[in-house]
Every structure is written in structure tokens, then in C-alpha cells.
Design a protein around this motif. Structure first.
Motif, PDB file in Angstrom:
ATOM      1  N   GLU A  29       0.829  -1.200   0.000  1.00 15.44           N
ATOM      2  CA  GLU A  29       0.000   0.000   0.000  1.00 15.44           C
ATOM      3  C   GLU A  29       0.863   1.248   0.000  1.00 15.44           C
ATOM      4  OE1 GLU A  29      -3.760  -1.958   2.401  1.00 15.44           O
ATOM      5  OE2 GLU A  29      -2.540  -0.436   3.391  1.00 15.44           O
ATOM      6  N   GLN A  30       0.296   2.293  -0.557  1.00 12.90           N
ATOM      7  CA  GLN A  30       0.926   3.607  -0.485  1.00 12.90           C
ATOM      8  C   GLN A  30       0.054   4.463   0.428  1.00 12.90           C
ATOM      9  OE1 GLN A  30       0.704   4.374  -4.787  1.00 12.90           O
ATOM     10  NE2 GLN A  30       0.736   2.163  -4.700  1.00 12.90           N
ATOM     11  N   ALA A  31       0.650   4.929   1.528  1.00 10.89           N
ATOM     12  CA  ALA A  31      -0.081   5.768   2.475  1.00 10.89           C
ATOM     13  C   ALA A  31       0.887   6.737   3.126  1.00 10.89           C
ATOM     14  CB  ALA A  31      -0.763   4.921   3.539  1.00 10.89           C
ATOM     15  N   ASN A  32       0.443   7.950   3.342  1.00 11.23           N
ATOM     16  CA  ASN A  32       1.298   8.996   3.932  1.00 11.23           C
ATOM     17  C   ASN A  32       2.617   9.135   3.164  1.00 11.23           C
ATOM     18  OD1 ASN A  32      -0.613   9.436   6.035  1.00 11.23           O
ATOM     19  ND2 ASN A  32       0.139   7.564   7.006  1.00 11.23           N
ATOM     20  N   LYS A  33       2.508   9.070   1.877  1.00 13.17           N
ATOM     21  CA  LYS A  33       3.662   9.190   0.987  1.00 13.17           C
ATOM     22  C   LYS A  33       4.772   8.210   1.327  1.00 13.17           C
ATOM     23  CE  LYS A  33       3.577  14.017   0.882  1.00 13.17           C
ATOM     24  NZ  LYS A  33       4.269  15.258   0.515  1.00 13.17           N
ATOM     25  N   GLN A  34       4.365   7.006   1.741  1.00 14.24           N
ATOM     26  CA  GLN A  34       5.325   5.928   1.994  1.00 14.24           C
ATOM     27  C   GLN A  34       4.726   4.621   1.495  1.00 14.24           C
ATOM     28  OE1 GLN A  34       5.793   6.163   6.269  1.00 14.24           O
ATOM     29  NE2 GLN A  34       7.839   7.040   6.004  1.00 14.24           N
ATOM     30  N   PHE A  35       5.612   3.673   1.206  1.00 14.90           N
ATOM     31  CA  PHE A  35       5.144   2.318   0.944  1.00 14.90           C
ATOM     32  C   PHE A  35       4.920   1.616   2.281  1.00 14.90           C
ATOM     33  CE2 PHE A  35       7.501   3.218  -3.026  1.00 14.90           C
ATOM     34  CZ  PHE A  35       6.484   2.951  -3.936  1.00 14.90           C
ATOM     35  N   SER A  36       3.965   0.700   2.309  1.00 17.47           N
ATOM     36  CA  SER A  36       3.631   0.034   3.581  1.00 17.47           C
ATOM     37  C   SER A  36       4.749  -0.886   4.059  1.00 17.47           C
ATOM     38  CB  SER A  36       2.319  -0.745   3.440  1.00 17.47           C
ATOM     39  OG  SER A  36       2.386  -1.648   2.354  1.00 17.47           O
ATOM     40  N   VAL A  37       5.620  -1.308   3.153  1.00 13.62           N
ATOM     41  CA  VAL A  37       6.799  -2.088   3.541  1.00 13.62           C
ATOM     42  C   VAL A  37       8.024  -1.508   2.841  1.00 13.62           C
ATOM     43  CG1 VAL A  37       5.669  -4.281   4.089  1.00 13.62           C
ATOM     44  CG2 VAL A  37       6.289  -3.792   1.731  1.00 13.62           C
ATOM     45  N   GLU A  38       9.155  -1.543   3.534  1.00  9.46           N
ATOM     46  CA  GLU A  38      10.398  -1.047   2.931  1.00  9.46           C
ATOM     47  C   GLU A  38      11.019  -2.093   2.023  1.00  9.46           C
ATOM     48  OE1 GLU A  38      13.181   0.271   5.836  1.00  9.46           O
ATOM     49  OE2 GLU A  38      11.937   1.958   6.443  1.00  9.46           O
TER      50      GLU A  38
END
Ligand SMILES: [Cu+2]
Length: 107
Positions: A29-38
Motif C-alpha cells: 500500500e501507499q499511504a502517507n507518501k510511503q510504501f507500507s513495507v520497505e
């Protein structure tokens, strides 16, 4: 079981045996301008489903050899699938937000 039925069953088993074993789907997922996993580890033939859970448009892409893709503009709640084509490291970025990065290790 009749003889034709036995042959039909053998044919089905043959087809199933030629499919990639245990192809899996991983959701990122993309949320808060980040991917949910690195980072995540997957297998060649697996599917990565990218879901935009942000209120912003993202443009997820990779230029990694063998697994390059470009999801183009992904609106909020859009999702898109990428099938991993080759073993190796896949650097995933967002063309709109340079700080968004993740890595997929494909075995
Ligand atoms: Cu983005």
C-alpha cells in the motif's frame, strides 16, 4: 473410474504441474507518501498488487533490469498488479515523491 476419465484426470494433473509452484500475491500500500513495507521477498511469477491508500496521486515505477514497469498516475484507491518477471533486486520508486522507495528481492 472409467478409462477415459482416468486419462482426463492425468491430463489435468499434467497441466497443473506445469504452472509455477505457489505463485503468491503480495499487497503493497501507499499511504502517507510511503510504501507500507520497505522491503519484501517474493518469487519470480508472484504478483505485487500496489494499492494507493493515499489522498494523493502516485506514480509507482521501477527501472530494474528484467522487472521494469510504470504504473503511471494512480489515483486514490486505484490498485494495479505487477507480475515479477525475473530474479533479482527490484528498486521501486514513485516518480512524484522521490522519498518513496522500497525494494523487492525476487528469488
Ligand atoms: Cu507518490
Amino acid at each position: 473410474m472409467s478409462l477415459p476419465a482416468r486419462f482426463a484426470l492425468l491430463a489435468l494433473v499434467g497441466v497443473a504441474g506445469s504452472l509455477p509452484a505457489y505463485a503468491a500475491t503480495h499487497t503493497v500500500e501507499q499511504a502517507n507518501k510511503q510504501f507500507s513495507v520497505e522491503a519484501l521477498t517474493a518469487k519470480k511469477g508472484d504478483t505485487i498488487t500496489f494499492v494507493n491508500k493515499d489522498r494523493l496521486v502516485h506514480n509507482v515505477f521501477s527501472q530494474s533490469p528484467g522487472n521494469s514497469f510504470d504504473l503511471k498516475a494512480q489515483k486514490p484507491n486505484d490498485s494495479a498488479d505487477v507480475v515479477l518477471q525475473a530474479a533479482g533486486e527490484v528498486e521501486v520508486r514513485c516518480a512524484i515523491h522521490p522519498t518513496m522507495k522500497m525494494k523487492i528481492t525476487v528469488n
